[in-house]
Design an enzyme around this catalytic site. Structure first.
Site, PDB file in Angstrom:
ATOM      1  N   ARG A  97       0.230   5.870   6.375  1.00  0.00           N
ATOM      2  CA  ARG A  97       0.886   7.171   6.363  1.00  0.00           C
ATOM      3  C   ARG A  97      -0.139   8.297   6.507  1.00  0.00           C
ATOM      4  O   ARG A  97       0.144   9.313   7.106  1.00  0.00           O
ATOM      5  CB  ARG A  97       1.667   7.308   5.054  1.00  0.00           C
ATOM      6  CG  ARG A  97       2.452   8.581   4.947  1.00  0.00           C
ATOM      7  CD  ARG A  97       3.214   8.652   3.636  1.00  0.00           C
ATOM      8  NE  ARG A  97       4.166   7.584   3.494  1.00  0.00           N
ATOM      9  CZ  ARG A  97       4.434   6.973   2.338  1.00  0.00           C
ATOM     10  NH1 ARG A  97       3.819   7.319   1.231  1.00  0.00           N
ATOM     11  NH2 ARG A  97       5.326   6.020   2.286  1.00  0.00           N
ATOM     12  N   TYR A  98      -1.306   8.136   5.898  1.00  0.00           N
ATOM     13  CA  TYR A  98      -2.370   9.135   5.987  1.00  0.00           C
ATOM     14  C   TYR A  98      -3.370   8.681   7.040  1.00  0.00           C
ATOM     15  O   TYR A  98      -3.575   7.478   7.210  1.00  0.00           O
ATOM     16  CB  TYR A  98      -3.087   9.257   4.641  1.00  0.00           C
ATOM     17  CG  TYR A  98      -2.210   9.692   3.499  1.00  0.00           C
ATOM     18  CD1 TYR A  98      -1.890  11.038   3.335  1.00  0.00           C
ATOM     19  CD2 TYR A  98      -1.711   8.773   2.591  1.00  0.00           C
ATOM     20  CE1 TYR A  98      -1.101  11.439   2.267  1.00  0.00           C
ATOM     21  CE2 TYR A  98      -0.910   9.172   1.525  1.00  0.00           C
ATOM     22  CZ  TYR A  98      -0.615  10.510   1.370  1.00  0.00           C
ATOM     23  OH  TYR A  98       0.174  10.903   0.313  1.00  0.00           O
ATOM     24  N   ARG A 101      -6.588   6.327   5.584  1.00  0.00           N
ATOM     25  CA  ARG A 101      -6.450   5.216   4.637  1.00  0.00           C
ATOM     26  C   ARG A 101      -5.095   4.555   4.817  1.00  0.00           C
ATOM     27  O   ARG A 101      -4.131   5.205   5.227  1.00  0.00           O
ATOM     28  CB  ARG A 101      -6.602   5.720   3.194  1.00  0.00           C
ATOM     29  CG  ARG A 101      -5.677   6.859   2.790  1.00  0.00           C
ATOM     30  CD  ARG A 101      -6.371   7.694   1.699  1.00  0.00           C
ATOM     31  NE  ARG A 101      -5.495   8.658   1.034  1.00  0.00           N
ATOM     32  CZ  ARG A 101      -5.221   9.869   1.511  1.00  0.00           C
ATOM     33  NH1 ARG A 101      -5.658  10.246   2.700  1.00  0.00           N
ATOM     34  NH2 ARG A 101      -4.470  10.692   0.795  1.00  0.00           N
ATOM     35  N   CYS A 110       3.969  -9.323  -9.468  1.00  0.00           N
ATOM     36  CA  CYS A 110       3.234  -8.528 -10.457  1.00  0.00           C
ATOM     37  C   CYS A 110       3.146  -9.346 -11.747  1.00  0.00           C
ATOM     38  O   CYS A 110       3.947 -10.255 -11.953  1.00  0.00           O
ATOM     39  CB  CYS A 110       3.988  -7.234 -10.775  1.00  0.00           C
ATOM     40  SG  CYS A 110       4.162  -6.141  -9.367  1.00  0.00           S
ATOM     41  N   CYS A 114       7.814  -3.533 -14.311  1.00  0.00           N
ATOM     42  CA  CYS A 114       8.074  -2.289 -15.020  1.00  0.00           C
ATOM     43  C   CYS A 114       9.479  -1.827 -14.676  1.00  0.00           C
ATOM     44  O   CYS A 114       9.868  -1.835 -13.502  1.00  0.00           O
ATOM     45  CB  CYS A 114       7.051  -1.243 -14.606  1.00  0.00           C
ATOM     46  SG  CYS A 114       5.368  -1.901 -14.637  1.00  0.00           S
ATOM     47  N   CYS A 117       9.795   0.895 -11.935  1.00  0.00           N
ATOM     48  CA  CYS A 117       8.989   0.711 -10.714  1.00  0.00           C
ATOM     49  C   CYS A 117       9.664   1.293  -9.478  1.00  0.00           C
ATOM     50  O   CYS A 117      10.849   1.079  -9.241  1.00  0.00           O
ATOM     51  CB  CYS A 117       8.763  -0.785 -10.496  1.00  0.00           C
ATOM     52  SG  CYS A 117       7.923  -1.141  -8.944  1.00  0.00           S
ATOM     53  N   ARG A 119       9.011   0.375  -6.495  1.00  0.00           N
ATOM     54  CA  ARG A 119       9.222  -0.692  -5.510  1.00  0.00           C
ATOM     55  C   ARG A 119      10.104  -1.793  -6.093  1.00  0.00           C
ATOM     56  O   ARG A 119      10.037  -2.946  -5.675  1.00  0.00           O
ATOM     57  CB  ARG A 119       7.878  -1.295  -5.082  1.00  0.00           C
ATOM     58  CG  ARG A 119       7.002  -0.341  -4.317  1.00  0.00           C
ATOM     59  CD  ARG A 119       6.103  -1.086  -3.332  1.00  0.00           C
ATOM     60  NE  ARG A 119       5.256  -0.140  -2.630  1.00  0.00           N
ATOM     61  CZ  ARG A 119       3.962   0.071  -2.922  1.00  0.00           C
ATOM     62  NH1 ARG A 119       3.369  -0.613  -3.881  1.00  0.00           N
ATOM     63  NH2 ARG A 119       3.274   0.956  -2.241  1.00  0.00           N
ATOM     64  N   ASP A 278       9.314   8.337  -9.470  1.00  0.00           N
ATOM     65  CA  ASP A 278      10.041   8.226  -8.200  1.00  0.00           C
ATOM     66  C   ASP A 278      11.472   7.815  -8.517  1.00  0.00           C
ATOM     67  O   ASP A 278      11.707   7.014  -9.413  1.00  0.00           O
ATOM     68  CB  ASP A 278       9.378   7.172  -7.305  1.00  0.00           C
ATOM     69  CG  ASP A 278       8.024   7.639  -6.792  1.00  0.00           C
ATOM     70  OD1 ASP A 278       7.953   8.779  -6.294  1.00  0.00           O
ATOM     71  OD2 ASP A 278       7.052   6.878  -6.897  1.00  0.00           O
ATOM     72  N   ASP A 315       5.292  11.884  -5.173  1.00  0.00           N
ATOM     73  CA  ASP A 315       5.302  11.243  -3.862  1.00  0.00           C
ATOM     74  C   ASP A 315       6.616  11.644  -3.211  1.00  0.00           C
ATOM     75  O   ASP A 315       7.691  11.236  -3.653  1.00  0.00           O
ATOM     76  CB  ASP A 315       5.200   9.719  -4.031  1.00  0.00           C
ATOM     77  CG  ASP A 315       4.561   9.063  -2.825  1.00  0.00           C
ATOM     78  OD1 ASP A 315       4.455   9.715  -1.759  1.00  0.00           O
ATOM     79  OD2 ASP A 315       4.163   7.888  -2.935  1.00  0.00           O
ATOM     80  N   LYS A 322       1.897  12.598  -1.026  1.00  0.00           N
ATOM     81  CA  LYS A 322       1.853  12.926  -2.457  1.00  0.00           C
ATOM     82  C   LYS A 322       1.443  14.378  -2.608  1.00  0.00           C
ATOM     83  O   LYS A 322       0.343  14.747  -2.198  1.00  0.00           O
ATOM     84  CB  LYS A 322       0.847  12.030  -3.169  1.00  0.00           C
ATOM     85  CG  LYS A 322       1.291  10.578  -3.269  1.00  0.00           C
ATOM     86  CD  LYS A 322       0.275   9.760  -4.032  1.00  0.00           C
ATOM     87  CE  LYS A 322       0.607   8.289  -3.971  1.00  0.00           C
ATOM     88  NZ  LYS A 322       0.477   7.733  -2.603  1.00  0.00           N
TER      89      LYS A 322
HETATM   90  C1  LIG Z   1      -0.317   6.758  -2.316  1.00  0.00           C
HETATM   91  C2  LIG Z   1      -0.629   6.300  -0.979  1.00  0.00           C
HETATM   92  C3  LIG Z   1      -1.962   6.285  -0.522  1.00  0.00           C
HETATM   93  C4  LIG Z   1      -3.110   6.722  -1.373  1.00  0.00           C
HETATM   94  O1  LIG Z   1      -3.097   8.095  -1.540  1.00  0.00           O
HETATM   95  P1  LIG Z   1      -4.275   8.799  -2.363  1.00  0.00           P
HETATM   96  O2  LIG Z   1      -3.804  10.202  -2.485  1.00  0.00           O
HETATM   97  O3  LIG Z   1      -5.512   8.653  -1.543  1.00  0.00           O
HETATM   98  O4  LIG Z   1      -4.384   8.089  -3.670  1.00  0.00           O
HETATM   99  C5  LIG Z   1      -2.196   5.852   0.757  1.00  0.00           C
HETATM  100  N1  LIG Z   1      -1.185   5.451   1.563  1.00  0.00           N
HETATM  101  C6  LIG Z   1       0.089   5.468   1.144  1.00  0.00           C
HETATM  102  C7  LIG Z   1       1.146   5.017   2.081  1.00  0.00           C
HETATM  103  C8  LIG Z   1       0.410   5.876  -0.131  1.00  0.00           C
HETATM  104  O5  LIG Z   1       1.679   5.875  -0.541  1.00  0.00           O
HETATM  105  S1  SF4 Z   2       5.026  -0.399 -11.270  1.00  0.00           S
HETATM  106 FE1  SF4 Z   2       6.020  -1.930  -9.931  1.00  0.00          FE
HETATM  107  S2  SF4 Z   2       4.410  -2.617  -8.554  1.00  0.00           S
HETATM  108 FE2  SF4 Z   2       3.393  -1.666 -10.320  1.00  0.00          FE
HETATM  109  S3  SF4 Z   2       3.052  -3.349 -11.804  1.00  0.00           S
HETATM  110 FE3  SF4 Z   2       4.982  -2.379 -12.360  1.00  0.00          FE
HETATM  111  S4  SF4 Z   2       6.509  -3.647 -11.279  1.00  0.00           S
HETATM  112 FE4  SF4 Z   2       4.543  -4.070 -10.274  1.00  0.00          FE
END
Ligand SMILES: *Cc1c(COP(=O)(O)O)cnc(C)c1O
Ligand code: SF4
Length: 358
Positions: A97-98, A101, A110, A114, A117, A119, A278, A315, A322
């Protein structure tokens, strides 16, 4: 095991029946929790079970991991992919996305699941493990994408991989000249610290810069075993960062956050992000409104070391990134900034410019 025989060897609890047997939920909660468990994974490791105060009905550790019938209610604003990973997936297991990175998600398991979470619709003990071919394809993508300088291993939890597989990923990434930084996001050091073995530490050894971002939300997660695991990671040359989620009933006060961030610092973990929750399905009971989050943080500024200060971020949906949320201490007036003193709330006037040079 025969009825009444003590279960001496603690195990990871993975279903409502075992939660009831362990006394973490009452038997009458069973039917609703069985419906929750059909939809969302659950796991509570022995290390986490040991942290739960069973005499406290509002225990902040239990609240993060013990499922609740409230998870069956999805509000209109809650989305199954709140951070929109799916449209930013160039190859399976990668989210880009960025520009500089990208995420690598080698698995979706996991140590614990959580309840808040983001995801939660995709993580779970089975499924999500990339095949050897898929993993190599994802690593090929990193090798072929020179603008990406940082590989971020997440999931799921990358420290749930076998040391052999983790070593394979790190050595492939380390061999890519344009990758400077390898970052891992993990719950393992606090939720399953016994996994931080000599073999796992060896797998993380590389001459690239390695950052490990530990997810922890409450001071009590820094048990003696967690602290030992973090010390071992630190001694292996890994820079430790902390990420937390602002959670109702877990850390939604200045005092709770102060204690959390101080516990992180004491383990040489630099608080990095405090996440606004989220809006994933069935997580509304954890939500702290942004205005309240800002007020909680404002009260902390000046009171804790600058080292302990995380960036409070949201996010954004639709993959917009973010965004830092504040708190802001400066506001722009006609020809000056008005800035609040963090120690006493006093107002300070700071002219926009004091010269005519341009
Ligand atoms: C959170 C995230 C990152 C990392 O973002 P930082 O601000 O560098 O911590 C990179 N890619 C994606 C898709 C993310 O959701
Ligand atoms: S927040 Fe989601 S991805 Fe992270 S440890 Fe907990 S269950 Fe796993």
């Amino acid at each position: 095991m025969p009825d009444g025989a003590p279960d001496l060897k603690p195990r990871t609890l993975r279903d409502p029946a075992s939660l009831i047997k362990a006394g973490l939920v009452p038997p009458e909660a069973g039917p609703a929790l069985r419906r929750v468990s059909e939809r969302f994974a659950m796991a509570i490791t022995p290390a986490v079970q040991a942290l739960i105060d069973r005499d406290d009905p509002a225990d902040p550790i239990a609240r993060q991991y013990v499922p609740d019938a409230a998870e069956l209610v999805t509000l209109p604003d809650e989305r199954s992919d709140p951070t929109s990973d799916a449209p930013f997936t160039p190859v399976k297991g990668v989210v880009h996305r960025y520009p500089d990175r990208a995420l690598l998600k080698p698995l979706l398991a996991c140590p614990v699941y959580c309840r808040f979470c983001f995801r939660r619709e995709v993580v779970g003990p089975d499924g999500g493990l990339l095949s050897e071919a898929e993993l190599d394809h994802a690593l090929d993508w990193f090798a072929a994408t020179p603008q990406v300088r940082e590989a971020i291993l997440t999931g799921g939890d990358p420290l749930m991989l076998s040391p052999r597989r983790l070593a394979h990923i790190l050595s492939r990434l380390s061999a890519i000249p344009h990758i400077d930084v390898i970052r891992l996001h993990s719950r393992v050091p606090v939720a399953a610290p016994d996994r931080i073995s000599r073999d796992l530490l060896a797998a993380l050894s590389t001459d690239k810069a390695v950052f490990l971002c530990v997810h922890a939300n409450h001071e009590r997660e820094f048990s003696a075993a967690a602290k030992a695991a973090l010390r071992a990671l630190c001694q292996a040359g890994i820079t430790l960062l902390g990420q937390s989620v602002l959670l109702r009933g877990v850390n939604d006060s200045s005092q709770a956050l102060e204690n959390l961030f101080r516990s992180m610092l004491a383990s040489q973990v630099k608080p990095y992000y405090l996440h606004q929750l989220d809006r994933a399905p069935g997580t509304a009971r954890f939500e702290v409104p942004i205005a309240e989050g800002l007020a909680i943080l404002r009260a902390l500024r000046g009171r804790i070391s600058g080292l302990a200060w995380p960036t409070y971020v949201l996010d954004l949906p639709q993959g917009a990134g973010k965004a830092p949320l504040g708190p802001d201490f400066a506001r722009s007036a006609t020809d000056e900034w008005v800035i609040e003193g963090p120690l006493d709330g006093s107002s300070h006037h700071y002219p926009h410019v004091i010269n005519d040079f341009g």
